[in-house]
Each structure stands twice: as C-alpha cells, then as structure tokens.
Scaffold this motif. Structure first.
Motif, PDB file in Angstrom:
ATOM      1  N   GLN A 167     -28.995 -17.366   0.517  1.00  0.00           N
ATOM      2  CA  GLN A 167     -27.774 -17.534   1.310  1.00  0.00           C
ATOM      3  C   GLN A 167     -28.081 -17.341   2.798  1.00  0.00           C
ATOM      4  OE1 GLN A 167     -25.660 -14.548  -1.253  1.00  0.00           O
ATOM      5  NE2 GLN A 167     -24.015 -16.062  -1.212  1.00  0.00           N
ATOM      6  N   TRP A 173     -28.124 -19.330   5.392  1.00  0.00           N
ATOM      7  CA  TRP A 173     -27.263 -19.909   6.423  1.00  0.00           C
ATOM      8  C   TRP A 173     -25.991 -19.088   6.616  1.00  0.00           C
ATOM      9  CZ3 TRP A 173     -29.079 -22.840   9.935  1.00  0.00           C
ATOM     10  CH2 TRP A 173     -30.162 -23.661   9.661  1.00  0.00           C
ATOM     11  N   ARG A 174     -25.516 -18.488   5.544  1.00  0.00           N
ATOM     12  CA  ARG A 174     -24.348 -17.610   5.672  1.00  0.00           C
ATOM     13  C   ARG A 174     -24.695 -16.404   6.540  1.00  0.00           C
ATOM     14  NH1 ARG A 174     -20.813 -16.133   0.403  1.00  0.00           N
ATOM     15  NH2 ARG A 174     -20.697 -18.407   0.461  1.00  0.00           N
ATOM     16  N   LEU A 213     -23.171 -15.351  10.287  1.00  0.00           N
ATOM     17  CA  LEU A 213     -22.674 -13.991  10.489  1.00  0.00           C
ATOM     18  C   LEU A 213     -23.369 -13.347  11.683  1.00  0.00           C
ATOM     19  CD1 LEU A 213     -20.980 -11.581   9.493  1.00  0.00           C
ATOM     20  CD2 LEU A 213     -22.897 -10.973   7.997  1.00  0.00           C
ATOM     21  N   THR A 229     -24.991  -5.312   3.643  1.00  0.00           N
ATOM     22  CA  THR A 229     -24.520  -6.175   2.572  1.00  0.00           C
ATOM     23  C   THR A 229     -23.479  -5.496   1.685  1.00  0.00           C
ATOM     24  OG1 THR A 229     -25.234  -7.687   0.827  1.00  0.00           O
ATOM     25  CG2 THR A 229     -26.381  -5.560   0.944  1.00  0.00           C
ATOM     26  N   ARG A 262     -14.919 -14.317   0.261  1.00  0.00           N
ATOM     27  CA  ARG A 262     -16.018 -15.234   0.054  1.00  0.00           C
ATOM     28  C   ARG A 262     -16.835 -15.608   1.292  1.00  0.00           C
ATOM     29  NH1 ARG A 262     -18.755 -14.643  -3.912  1.00  0.00           N
ATOM     30  NH2 ARG A 262     -17.376 -13.761  -5.457  1.00  0.00           N
ATOM     31  N   PRO A 263     -16.235 -15.857   2.449  1.00  0.00           N
ATOM     32  CA  PRO A 263     -17.068 -16.314   3.573  1.00  0.00           C
ATOM     33  C   PRO A 263     -18.176 -15.347   3.968  1.00  0.00           C
ATOM     34  CG  PRO A 263     -14.751 -16.716   4.028  1.00  0.00           C
ATOM     35  CD  PRO A 263     -14.803 -15.867   2.791  1.00  0.00           C
ATOM     36  N   VAL A 264     -17.987 -14.045   3.737  1.00  0.00           N
ATOM     37  CA  VAL A 264     -18.989 -13.077   4.190  1.00  0.00           C
ATOM     38  C   VAL A 264     -19.563 -12.243   3.041  1.00  0.00           C
ATOM     39  CG1 VAL A 264     -18.083 -12.895   6.522  1.00  0.00           C
ATOM     40  CG2 VAL A 264     -17.165 -11.399   4.750  1.00  0.00           C
ATOM     41  N   PHE A 310     -22.060 -11.564  -0.024  1.00  0.00           N
ATOM     42  CA  PHE A 310     -23.391 -11.999  -0.462  1.00  0.00           C
ATOM     43  C   PHE A 310     -23.645 -11.478  -1.876  1.00  0.00           C
ATOM     44  CE2 PHE A 310     -23.431 -12.280   4.042  1.00  0.00           C
ATOM     45  CZ  PHE A 310     -24.320 -13.294   4.373  1.00  0.00           C
TER      46      PHE A 310
END
Length: 440
Positions: A71, A73-74, A78, A411, A419-421, A423
């Motif tokens: 993940q 790119w997430r 951030l 994390t 969901r957007p942040v 992991f």
C-alpha cells in the motif's frame, strides 16, 4: 514582527454598524466591490499559503517509500498531507501567526467520531490529571480488566480526543475498562510533567479500581510511540511499590526507548520512511527536553556519551544485539567521534531512564511485569523495541512480540480512521493487541 494596519473594519465594528441592515449581516455593510476584493484576497492568501508551505516541505529530505509495501501509494499521499501540515506550521510560526505545535495538535485531533452506544464514556480527573473512561455496556461476570492508555505525540501533541477511536475500539473489542490519560503537554508544561501525570493517574487507578468495576490485579498500562516511553517508565517507577497492586502487564507499541544511539540499523534503513523520519525524531525529542535543536547533528554519533558510560550502555544498546535478519536491508557501522564534554552536559537528560527506559538498571528490569511489544519493519524505532525485548527476556520476563512486516510508525493510530488512511498492517496489529488483552 510589525503588522501592517488592516484597512478593513474589525468584525465587531462591522456587526455594530450592520445592525438594522437586514438578514444579510455584515456582508450588507460592504459594497459589492469590497466583497469581491475580500474574496480575491482570501483566495490569494490561500494560494500563497499553499506555495509557501510546499516550499518549506521541499526543505526536508525526500521520502523513501519501500517498494515492498503493498500500500505504498497510500502511504505516499499520507506523507504529502502530513508534510504539508509541517510546512504550513513552520510558515505560520515564522510570520508570527501561531506556533507550529498548535497546528500539529489540531491536525492530530482531527474530527471527533460520532457517539458510541456500545460504551459508557465519562470525563473525570484522577488527582487533577484529566482522564476519559470507556466502560463497555455488554454484560460480564465479575470485575473487568482495566487499561490505562498513554497517547503518543512526543509529549507535545496528541490528546484524549486524538485517541478517541483507538481507545473506543480496544475497550469494546477486549471488553475492558479503558482510561485514556490526558497528561499535560510541553512546552507549556516542561518535561517531565508528562511522566509525573502518568504516574499519578496510574497510582490513583490502582487504588480505586474497584470503584470502576475493575479487578485491581488485572490492570495493564499501554502506550504508543512516546506513550510507549511513558508506559515503560511508569512500569519501572512502580516496581518497588509494595503499597499498590502489581501491574498485570505493559503494552509498548513502537516505543521510543533510548537516546544513546541514533545510528542503529533501523535508523539507517528507515531514516526517510514516513511517518517518523529520523530528522523529525531527533528534532522533536530535543524540543521535548527544551534543548537546542541544532544539537541534532551531534546525536548522529556517540560524541555525547563519555567513555565509561559508552562501555556500560553498549551492553544494552548496540547493533551487535540486533538479529542479523534485521540488518539485511543494509547497515554500516559509523566511526565513533571523541566526546565533547560540554555537549554531554547539555544532553545528559537523554540518559535518564524516564526519557530512555532501556537504560534502567538490571535490578529494575528484572522486576517488570509481563510485556507485549509491537514493532514495525519500516520504523526508525524498530530496534529500540528489539533491544528492550532482549533485555526483558534475558531477565526472565515473559514477552509477547508482534512484528508487523509491512508496518510503519503510526499505523496503529490510523487503524480506526476509515478506509482512506487505514493500512492492513494497522488492522493486523490491532487484532494482535485485542487478543493479548483478552488473555490478561
């Protein structure tokens, strides 16, 4: 900094003069051209702020997002958002609007969650220390376990509100009474006020646990990042207290545990991996201790440690004690520089076990409670956790170790923010935490 007088009337003047001008309020006081000018000015300032903040962002070393992260790119986006916040904070501080720490606090607090019908939540004070208690409504037989949570934030930001989601989730999933401790923050309340508040809250809860439906023999202390530092320091401070129930366990989530060696393998490998860059770690640590941040360059080496202490600490803080598997991504021992005596005196607080629990004496380490340690592969603090794990196990302390192979610093904090942040590493870590709590 001298401010230029603003020709636009103050809000109070506008409200006074706009009385009786209809329901449009203060906008009716302004001519259409004035309103347009204000809107243009606002847009101009917003654009200017963005570009200045990005300029400050580019002063920092570029992030290195490991390709092994599924993940990545997430995490990259951030990092962009957070660095924009850091840049904007520096910009606002330099022009005299507000200190960057206040903006960082606001960002970390975020938007509070909706009410939770599964929990009874109440704000109280334990001996003048603010706390928030989360009590599950589900039925249970007998008294519950109790958990005190010390939030992260390098003693300067973070709050009960910022960790609302974390404590709600853990309280409900583990069916535990959670106490989130709102200790005082620096620089308004200089170090070690944060540690003192956590000790005070813990002692109060140990003495009054039954008032909250908690078994005094099942009390656990827990914290992430610098909250993990506080957790370890509080556990050490209580080992000789015979007038209190003994702690059932301590939970350390990617903790900072030593200010001796900032060149361990995890610091070398992850110095530019978000969220906790090496530069940020050292700078905020010095600010926490109210020390000149220009001393950060010294801390890359052992030059702030006298020879006798260097030999003593190498028994506990050394890359030699890090398993070889954690050096596979690269490690190059750095040469030792001569001691600068005046630097040692300025940085002596770094060696206090309250700030560096890994440096506690063996007689203290040997009496600590059962421990859960969570580490992340892509975290500068990974090796602090590994070294503390070794010290505890060497003294016969039972340690449950959770290592998140795709984990990074922060994390767990993000695990309940949507969901957007979120992991997968954070969700996995949360599950391991809940499973450990259920066994206590």
């Amino acid at each position: 900094m001298n401010r230029i007088a603003n020709p636009v009337p103050s809000p109070s003047e506008i409200l006074q003069k706009s009385e009786g001008k209809g329901s449009h309020g203060w906008l009716s006081y302004l001519a259409p051209s004035s309103t347009a000018m204000l809107l243009l000015l606002g847009i101009f300032l917003a654009v200017l702020t963005f570009f200045v903040a990005m300029a400050f962002y580019h002063e920092h070393p570029k992030a290195e997002i490991p390709h092994e992260l599924s993940q990545r790119w997430r995490l990259y986006f951030l990092h962009l958002f957070l660095n924009f916040g850091f840049g904007l904070g520096k910009f606002l501080e330099r022009i005299g609007v507000l200190k960057d720490i206040y903006l960082l606090r606001a960002i970390m607090d975020g938007i509070p969650p909706f009410k939770d019908k599964r929990l009874l939540i109440k704000d109280l004070s334990f001996e003048k220390v603010k706390v928030r208690i989360y009590h599950p409504k589900m039925s249970t037989t007998g008294q519950r376990r109790g958990v005190l949570y010390f939030h992260g934030g390098v003693g300067q930001f973070g709050s009960i509100q910022a960790y609302e989601r974390t404590c709600r989730h853990l309280a409900w999933k583990s069916n535990s009474v959670f106490v989130s401790v709102g200790y005082r923050l620096a620089p308004e309340h200089p170090y070690p006020a944060q540690f003192e508040d956590c000790v005070t809250a813990t002692i109060h809860f140990l003495r009054t646990a039954q008032d909250y439906g908690v078994d005094p023999s099942r009390i656990i202390i827990c914290g992430d990042s610098s909250g993990g530092t506080l957790t370890a320091a509080v556990a050490q401070a209580l080992v000789n207290r015979r007038d209190l129930p003994q702690l059932r366990a301590q939970i350390l989530i990617y903790p900072f545990l030593q200010g001796v060696d900032f060149d361990l393998p995890s610091y070398q490998q992850n110095k530019a991996v978000p969220i906790l860059l090496k530069e940020r770690t050292v700078t905020f640590g010095l600010r926490y201790l109210n020390k000149d941040v220009r001393l950060a360059e010294t801390l890359d080496r052992w030059s702030h440690i006298p020879e006798d202490l260097r030999l003593k600490y190498k028994k506990w803080v050394s890359a030699d004690h890090i398993p070889q598997e954690f050096k596979a991504r690269g490690y190059q021992p750095s040469p030792t520089l001569p001691l600068a005596e005046e630097i040692f005196e300025m940085l002596r607080p770094l060696l206090n076990p309250v700030f560096s629990p890994l440096l506690a004496e063996d007689s203290v380490i040997a009496r600590l409670p059962e421990t859960f340690i969570l580490t992340c592969e892509y975290d500068v603090l990974r090796d602090d956790g590994l070294l503390y794990k070794k010290r505890l196990e060497d003294h016969g302390i039972k340690v449950t170790w959770c290592h998140l192979q795709e984990g990074f610093h922060g994390t767990i904090f993000l695990a309940n923010w949507g969901r957007p942040v979120v992991f997968r590493s954070g969700e996995k870590g949360m599950e391991k935490l809940v499973n450990f709590l259920r066994l206590m």
